[in-house]
Design a protein around this motif. Structure first.
Motif, PDB file in Angstrom:
ATOM      1  N   THR A 177      -9.669  20.251 -33.723  1.00 57.61           N
ATOM      2  CA  THR A 177     -10.018  20.320 -35.140  1.00 57.61           C
ATOM      3  C   THR A 177     -10.894  21.557 -35.348  1.00 57.61           C
ATOM      4  OG1 THR A 177     -10.945  19.073 -37.013  1.00 57.61           O
ATOM      5  CG2 THR A 177     -12.069  18.828 -34.910  1.00 57.61           C
ATOM      6  N   TYR A 188     -12.224  20.258 -29.371  1.00 60.42           N
ATOM      7  CA  TYR A 188     -11.305  19.335 -28.743  1.00 60.42           C
ATOM      8  C   TYR A 188     -12.069  18.196 -28.080  1.00 60.42           C
ATOM      9  CZ  TYR A 188      -8.137  23.388 -28.841  1.00 60.42           C
ATOM     10  OH  TYR A 188      -7.367  24.454 -29.221  1.00 60.42           O
ATOM     11  N   THR A 213     -13.601   4.979 -30.282  1.00 56.98           N
ATOM     12  CA  THR A 213     -13.864   6.265 -30.936  1.00 56.98           C
ATOM     13  C   THR A 213     -15.179   6.854 -30.419  1.00 56.98           C
ATOM     14  OG1 THR A 213     -12.684   5.575 -32.923  1.00 56.98           O
ATOM     15  CG2 THR A 213     -14.193   7.430 -33.156  1.00 56.98           C
ATOM     16  N   LEU A 239     -17.806  14.980 -36.036  1.00 53.21           N
ATOM     17  CA  LEU A 239     -16.442  14.928 -35.534  1.00 53.21           C
ATOM     18  C   LEU A 239     -16.167  13.558 -34.928  1.00 53.21           C
ATOM     19  CD1 LEU A 239     -16.207  18.374 -33.705  1.00 53.21           C
ATOM     20  CD2 LEU A 239     -15.853  17.855 -36.125  1.00 53.21           C
ATOM     21  N   SER A 240     -14.924  13.130 -35.050  1.00 52.84           N
ATOM     22  CA  SER A 240     -14.488  11.870 -34.468  1.00 52.84           C
ATOM     23  C   SER A 240     -13.339  12.122 -33.510  1.00 52.84           C
ATOM     24  CB  SER A 240     -14.027  10.902 -35.560  1.00 52.84           C
ATOM     25  OG  SER A 240     -15.062  10.607 -36.460  1.00 52.84           O
ATOM     26  N   CYS A 241     -13.294  11.300 -32.477  1.00 50.94           N
ATOM     27  CA  CYS A 241     -12.193  11.347 -31.502  1.00 50.94           C
ATOM     28  C   CYS A 241     -11.707   9.916 -31.322  1.00 50.94           C
ATOM     29  CB  CYS A 241     -12.674  11.927 -30.190  1.00 50.94           C
ATOM     30  SG  CYS A 241     -11.470  11.851 -28.843  1.00 50.94           S
ATOM     31  N   VAL A 294      -7.122  11.778 -30.959  1.00 50.73           N
ATOM     32  CA  VAL A 294      -6.966  12.422 -32.255  1.00 50.73           C
ATOM     33  C   VAL A 294      -8.335  12.771 -32.809  1.00 50.73           C
ATOM     34  CG1 VAL A 294      -6.059  12.213 -34.585  1.00 50.73           C
ATOM     35  CG2 VAL A 294      -4.837  11.148 -32.684  1.00 50.73           C
ATOM     36  N   GLU A 295      -8.577  14.069 -32.955  1.00 54.86           N
ATOM     37  CA  GLU A 295      -9.840  14.545 -33.523  1.00 54.86           C
ATOM     38  C   GLU A 295      -9.737  14.631 -35.046  1.00 54.86           C
ATOM     39  OE1 GLU A 295      -9.153  17.096 -29.724  1.00 54.86           O
ATOM     40  OE2 GLU A 295      -7.994  16.365 -31.426  1.00 54.86           O
ATOM     41  N   SER A 296     -10.864  14.438 -35.685  1.00 52.22           N
ATOM     42  CA  SER A 296     -10.960  14.629 -37.129  1.00 52.22           C
ATOM     43  C   SER A 296     -12.400  14.980 -37.475  1.00 52.22           C
ATOM     44  CB  SER A 296     -10.516  13.371 -37.879  1.00 52.22           C
ATOM     45  OG  SER A 296     -11.340  12.273 -37.541  1.00 52.22           O
ATOM     46  N   GLY A 297     -12.593  15.422 -38.709  1.00 54.03           N
ATOM     47  CA  GLY A 297     -13.938  15.701 -39.191  1.00 54.03           C
ATOM     48  C   GLY A 297     -14.328  17.158 -39.244  1.00 54.03           C
TER      49      GLY A 297
END
Length: 126
Positions: free
Chosen positions: A120, A95, A78, A20-22, A5-8
């Motif tokens: 993201t 991604y 992460t 970005l975070s994964c 799950v990516e975010s940021g």
């Protein structure tokens, strides 16, 4: 079930930064290499960085060298991508992907990877 799950992502001005975070789950994190890719409209998916979560080995594509930093927090399963000095051409969907790691190599082809996140969006404005 394997999940990435990516975010940021978000909107940032040229010259700005994003991290970005994964977040990974469903597999033994330190058995895998994690890569970051991006895809701009009408372009092929581009590998920009990857990391061996077991020993910290890293790879950067030319477009990322000197501006992006990949890191891993194994306690949190992460991987991060710190992106500095962002340019208009960095605009893309980013991604993360996971590859079972048996021998370190700078894996930059999307065909090498087994699992993918949903992506993201990163938009760099002038």
């Amino acid at each position: 079930e394997v999940q990435l799950v990516e975010s940021g992502g978000g909107l940032v001005q040229a010259g700005g930064s994003l991290r970005l975070s994964c977040a990974a789950s469903g597999f033994t994190f330190t058995d895998y290499y994690i890569g970051w890719f991006r895809q701009a409209p009408g372009k092929e998916r581009e590998g920009i960085s990857c990391i061996s979560t077991s020993d910290g080995s890293t790879y950067y594509a030319g477009s990322a060298k000197g501006r992006f930093t990949i890191s891993s927090d194994n306690a949190k399963n992460t991987v991060f991508l710190q992106m500095n000095s962002l340019k208009l051409e960095d605009t893309a969907v980013y991604y993360c992907a996971a590859l079972y790691g048996s021998r370190w190599y700078p894996y930059s082809s999307p065909y090498d990877y087994d699992y993918w996140g949903q992506g993201t969006q990163v938009t760099v404005s002038s």
